[in-house]
Design a protein around this motif. Structure first.
Motif, short mmCIF file in Angstrom:
data_model
loop_
_atom_site.label_atom_id
_atom_site.label_comp_id
_atom_site.label_asym_id
_atom_site.label_seq_id
_atom_site.Cartn_x
_atom_site.Cartn_y
_atom_site.Cartn_z
N ALA A 1 -2.91 -16.09 12.35
CA ALA A 1 -1.52 -16.70 12.50
C ALA A 1 -0.85 -16.51 13.93
O ALA A 1 -1.10 -15.57 14.56
N LYS A 2 -0.19 -17.58 14.08
CA LYS A 2 0.78 -17.60 15.29
C LYS A 2 2.07 -18.13 15.11
O LYS A 2 2.56 -18.96 14.36
N GLY A 3 2.94 -17.48 15.38
CA GLY A 3 4.46 -17.58 15.34
C GLY A 3 5.42 -17.80 16.73
O GLY A 3 4.78 -16.85 17.47
N GLN A 4 6.15 -18.60 16.82
CA GLN A 4 7.01 -18.53 18.08
C GLN A 4 8.53 -18.91 18.02
O GLN A 4 8.66 -19.61 16.83
N VAL A 5 9.31 -18.26 18.46
CA VAL A 5 10.66 -18.51 18.33
C VAL A 5 11.44 -19.12 19.76
O VAL A 5 10.95 -18.85 20.92
N GLU A 6 12.35 -19.91 19.55
CA GLU A 6 12.76 -20.44 20.82
C GLU A 6 14.35 -20.91 20.62
O GLU A 6 14.76 -21.48 19.53
N THR A 7 15.16 -20.56 21.79
CA THR A 7 16.62 -20.81 21.44
C THR A 7 16.72 -22.45 21.93
O THR A 7 16.31 -23.06 22.95
N PHE A 8 16.90 -23.30 20.89
CA PHE A 8 16.61 -24.73 21.12
C PHE A 8 17.81 -25.36 21.67
O PHE A 8 17.72 -26.32 22.45
N SER A 9 19.28 -25.02 21.40
CA SER A 9 20.29 -25.45 21.96
C SER A 9 21.43 -24.35 21.53
O SER A 9 21.56 -23.82 20.71
N ILE A 10 22.35 -24.40 22.76
CA ILE A 10 23.59 -23.61 22.88
C ILE A 10 24.58 -24.32 23.14
O ILE A 10 24.77 -25.15 23.97
N VAL A 11 25.65 -24.33 22.19
CA VAL A 11 26.78 -24.97 21.91
C VAL A 11 27.60 -24.66 22.80
O VAL A 11 28.17 -23.39 23.00
N PRO A 12 28.02 -25.66 23.42
CA PRO A 12 29.42 -25.21 24.64
C PRO A 12 30.72 -24.87 23.77
O PRO A 12 30.77 -25.14 22.82
N ASP A 13 31.54 -23.99 24.65
CA ASP A 13 32.73 -23.25 23.83
C ASP A 13 33.60 -24.35 23.33
O ASP A 13 34.34 -24.28 22.29
N HIS A 14 33.71 -25.69 24.24
CA HIS A 14 34.45 -26.71 23.54
C HIS A 14 34.20 -27.68 22.61
O HIS A 14 34.75 -28.50 22.33
N ALA A 15 33.08 -27.37 22.08
CA ALA A 15 32.37 -28.27 21.07
C ALA A 15 33.11 -27.95 19.67
O ALA A 15 33.87 -27.40 19.65
N GLU A 16 32.81 -29.04 18.83
CA GLU A 16 33.40 -29.01 17.68
C GLU A 16 33.30 -27.45 16.87
O GLU A 16 32.13 -27.16 16.98
N PRO A 17 34.28 -27.09 16.17
CA PRO A 17 34.01 -25.83 15.14
C PRO A 17 32.83 -25.86 14.47
O PRO A 17 32.34 -24.69 14.24
N SER A 18 32.36 -26.97 13.87
CA SER A 18 31.40 -26.85 12.82
C SER A 18 29.95 -26.84 13.53
O SER A 18 28.98 -26.67 13.01
N ALA A 19 29.88 -27.08 15.05
CA ALA A 19 28.67 -27.10 15.73
C ALA A 19 28.24 -25.69 15.78
O ALA A 19 28.89 -24.78 15.71
N LYS A 20 26.74 -25.75 15.75
CA LYS A 20 26.18 -24.10 15.74
C LYS A 20 24.93 -23.96 16.80
O LYS A 20 24.37 -25.35 16.80
N HIS A 21 24.82 -23.14 17.20
CA HIS A 21 23.55 -22.81 18.27
C HIS A 21 22.29 -22.90 17.38
O HIS A 21 22.43 -22.58 15.97
N ARG A 22 21.39 -23.49 17.81
CA ARG A 22 20.22 -23.52 17.18
C ARG A 22 19.04 -22.82 17.58
O ARG A 22 18.52 -22.99 18.96
N ILE A 23 18.47 -21.79 16.83
CA ILE A 23 17.26 -21.14 17.23
C ILE A 23 16.09 -21.67 16.31
O ILE A 23 16.29 -21.51 14.86
N PHE A 24 14.90 -22.06 16.62
CA PHE A 24 13.98 -22.44 15.80
C PHE A 24 12.61 -21.56 15.98
O PHE A 24 12.62 -21.10 16.94
N PHE A 25 11.73 -21.70 14.65
CA PHE A 25 10.46 -21.05 14.84
C PHE A 25 9.59 -22.07 14.34
O PHE A 25 9.56 -23.27 13.87
#
Length: 318
Positions: free
Chosen positions: A65-89
């Motif tokens: 088995a192999k697993g991997q994690v990556e920070t996919f996108s980091i939301v800038p401070d001025h983005a919509e409040p509903s936006a979220k940082h995305r970490i994927f595996f």
């Protein structure tokens, strides 16, 4: 990092640890078995600095088995409040372990713990989701997580392909832009160009912006290029592509600002990118599109793209 898992039907214990350089032969054998005869979403381990995000379970010298994690996108401070940082595996097992729930759970636990460490380094202005994506063919793998109550369907998207073997006979006309528009191309990304692009992306995708880190990661890929169409000295349409495995042109982020849509700009971007990708001796070109985006689907089909498979993405709040 070292841990272990006891298999469901025995007292055999399999060690789980970070990937290391001596594991490359085992990784190659693992990939060949996992991907044989079907499409799978499989992340490569990257450079050694990324191996703290890569975990493997072993049976002797064999990766099971192999697993991997990556920070996919980091939301800038001025983005919509509903936006979220995305970490994927991304988590894969050998076919004979496809239903080993203990193995999946142990691997998920280490990936989740690493994701929490990555989250601690993200800005606190927005929340974070933890997700994964699989092709439709990977139903067993997907079910291990999609059936859990904390996971929700993030989106469905199509993987589309344009075969370039007959490009000489069926190539789109070289695009001509309407009056007042001009081409600009970039093979490297300056800070000013990145700022302009991020503003364009945030305007079009306010809840899921690409973020500077993800943009820089894409711009570092082999033969990366950005095609943009300018009007009034600012970018109004954009497309990126790079070459994967020396044979496939990967197209990403076909963007057109709202006031400039329905003027053929997306078609012009696609046509030019296909000419350039074909000139690099690529066998085909691929891109992703949300399944519900009928306008984009129509444009891509008109450019000769056909649906190859469907990808499902699920996520949970982290």
């Amino acid at each position: 990092m070292n841990t272990s898992v006891t298999r469901n039907d025995s007292n055999i214990t399999f060690p789980i640890r970070h990937f290391q350089e001596s594991d490359f032969p085992a990784l190659g054998a693992f990939y060949n078995q996992v991907a044989e005869g079907r499409r799978v979403v499989f992340w490569w381990v990257g450079e050694s600095h990324n191996w703290t995000n890569v975990y493997c379970a072993f049976d002797g010298d064999v990766i099971i088995a192999k697993g991997q994690v990556e920070t996919f996108s980091i939301v800038p401070d001025h983005a919509e409040p509903s936006a979220k940082h995305r970490i994927f595996f991304n988590l894969k097992t050998l076919p004979e372990y496809a239903n080993d729930t203990a193995l999946f759970q142990a691997m998920y636990d280490v990936l989740h713990a690493r994701a929490l460490e990555l989250k601690a380094g993200l800005p606190t202005s927005h929340g974070t989701i933890f997700g994964f994506g699989n092709f439709a063919e990977e139903a067993e793998n997907t079910a291990h997580f999609a059936d859990r109550p904390e996971f929700f369907l993030l989106k469905k998207q199509y993987r589309m392909c344009r075969d370039l073997s007959d490009f000489e006979q069926n190539q789109p006309a070289q695009p001509e832009l309407p009056a007042g528009f001009e081409w600009r191309t970039f093979d490297t990304l300056t800070s000013e160009q990145a700022t302009d692009y991020l503003a364009l992306d945030l305007e079009i995708w306010p809840e899921t912006p690409i973020g500077a880190e993800r943009l820089n990661e894409i711009a570092a890929r082999d033969h990366w290029r950005m095609l943009q169409i300018y009007a009034e000295d600012r970018p109004v349409a954009s497309l990126m592509y790079w070459i994967s495995d020396g044979e496939t042109g990967e197209i990403e982020e076909v963007l057109v600002r709202e006031p400039y849509r329905r003027r053929g700009l997306a078609s012009a971007l696609l046509a030019r990118s296909l000419h350039e990708i074909h000139a690099r001796d690529c066998e085909d070109a691929e891109l992703d599109v949300e399944a519900m985006n009928e306008n984009a689907l129509s444009v891509y089909k008109a450019a000769g793209f056909a649906i190859e498979t469907e990808e499902h993405r699920y996520a949970t709040d982290l």
